[in-house]
Design an enzyme around this catalytic site. Structure first.
Site, PDB file in Angstrom:
ATOM      1  N   THR A  35      -1.436   8.659   2.868  1.00 40.39           N
ATOM      2  CA  THR A  35      -1.521   7.197   2.812  1.00 40.39           C
ATOM      3  C   THR A  35      -2.332   6.727   4.021  1.00 40.39           C
ATOM      4  O   THR A  35      -2.942   7.539   4.725  1.00 40.39           O
ATOM      5  CB  THR A  35      -0.117   6.559   2.865  1.00 40.39           C
ATOM      6  N   VAL A  44       0.839  -1.204   0.000  1.00 37.96           N
ATOM      7  CA  VAL A  44       0.000   0.000   0.000  1.00 37.96           C
ATOM      8  C   VAL A  44       0.869   1.247   0.000  1.00 37.96           C
ATOM      9  O   VAL A  44       2.090   1.184   0.186  1.00 37.96           O
ATOM     10  CB  VAL A  44      -0.931   0.054   1.243  1.00 37.96           C
ATOM     11  N   ASN A  60      11.356   0.458   2.583  1.00 38.30           N
ATOM     12  CA  ASN A  60      10.232   1.382   2.670  1.00 38.30           C
ATOM     13  C   ASN A  60       9.337   1.115   3.876  1.00 38.30           C
ATOM     14  O   ASN A  60       8.717   2.029   4.411  1.00 38.30           O
ATOM     15  CB  ASN A  60       9.401   1.280   1.384  1.00 38.30           C
ATOM     16  N   TYR A 106       8.102   7.218  17.652  1.00 34.81           N
ATOM     17  CA  TYR A 106       8.305   7.076  16.201  1.00 34.81           C
ATOM     18  C   TYR A 106       9.469   7.957  15.754  1.00 34.81           C
ATOM     19  O   TYR A 106      10.327   7.512  14.973  1.00 34.81           O
ATOM     20  CB  TYR A 106       7.026   7.459  15.457  1.00 34.81           C
ATOM     21  N   GLU A 153      -0.255  -8.979  -4.991  1.00 32.37           N
ATOM     22  CA  GLU A 153      -0.688  -9.784  -6.143  1.00 32.37           C
ATOM     23  C   GLU A 153      -1.660  -9.003  -7.007  1.00 32.37           C
ATOM     24  O   GLU A 153      -1.629  -9.107  -8.245  1.00 32.37           O
ATOM     25  CB  GLU A 153      -1.308 -11.087  -5.647  1.00 32.37           C
TER      26      GLU A 153
END
Length: 252
Positions: free
Chosen positions: A196, A16, A90, A159, A44
């Site tokens: 995203t 994604v 990534n 984070y 896929e």
């Protein structure tokens, strides 16, 4: 990008968002792309979408918190494709886990994916390139603006710590490659807010995630894919150290 046609790239977190956008771009430029994620069905679907393009997408299921799965993936890449030429780390995630109240499980998960998984993939990619005498390979770490400063939102402080680690890691890798007289390049791409599923997953709330991204025109996955293509396309003697990218509407 002509030098990369027919060569092998690994993209982690390819199912994604930014990872999917990078995967699409590399396939369209003619690379054989191994896309890995826990949700291999989504990769896929991207593979089916890209049929007829210049390159090829090979989906692999891999949980980056499990070293044995990473090692098995690299073994398969070597056996089936002859080894990796480009490694794009990534995959990354955040939990809402402040330093003074966050859960240990959330902290550990961020460390496992954002730091340890990235380091294991980088190590295995380098050793595979070295074994195969690939001296023009490229390792790209997807960092963050959070890796260059601590944000004011407590929810993202741990984070930030993981991404500041990535900033140190990329310089350490660069130093070690230089000591080995290697021509393998390493680059970091540090985006600001990207539209995203990142924030939706962080807060476990699609509504809150969408609200954050609706406050301004955010970066898109394709913007980061373009940054990756830029780094890969630089002449062999040019190493793009770090690309910082943010929306023109993002203040900090």
């Amino acid at each position: 990008m002509e030098k990369w046609v027919g060569r092998v790239a690994l993209v982690t977190g390819a199912s994604v968002g930014t990872g999917a956008a990078i995967t699409r771009a590399l396939v369209k430029h003619g690379m054989k792309v191994v896309g890995c994620a826990r949700n291999v069905q989504q990769i896929e679907s991207i593979r089916d979408e890209l049929k007829g393009e210049k390159g090829q997408l090979i989906p692999i299921k891999c949980d980056l918190t499990k070293e044995e799965e990473i090692l098995a993936m690299f073994k398969k890449i070597q056996k089936d494709l002859g080894g990796v030429d480009v490694c794009i780390n990534n995959a990354g995630l955040s939990h809402c886990a402040p330093l003074l109240s966050g859960s240990t499980a959330d902290w550990k998960n961020m460390l496992d994916v954002n730091v340890l998984g990235l380091c294991i993939c980088t190590r295995e990619a380098f050793q595979q390139m070295q074994k195969n005498k690939v001296d023009d390979g490229h390792i790209i770490l997807m960092n963050s603006l959070a890796g260059h400063r601590v944000i004011s939102n407590a929810a993202g402080h741990f984070y930030c710590a993981t991404k500041c680690a990535v900033s140190a890691i990329v310089e350490g890798i660069r130093n070690e490659l230089h000591m080995l007289n290697s021509h393998i390049r390493v680059s970091s791409v540090s985006p600001g807010i990207v539209a995203t599923e990142f924030h939706q997953r962080m807060y476990k709330s699609p509504e809150r995630g969408k609200k954050i991204c609706s406050r301004m025109k955010c970066l898109e996955g394709e913007d980061l894919a373009n940054a990756v293509i830029y780094a890969l396309s630089a002449p062999a003697h040019v190493q793009v150290h770090d690309i910082l990218v943010r929306s023109i509407e993002q203040k900090t």
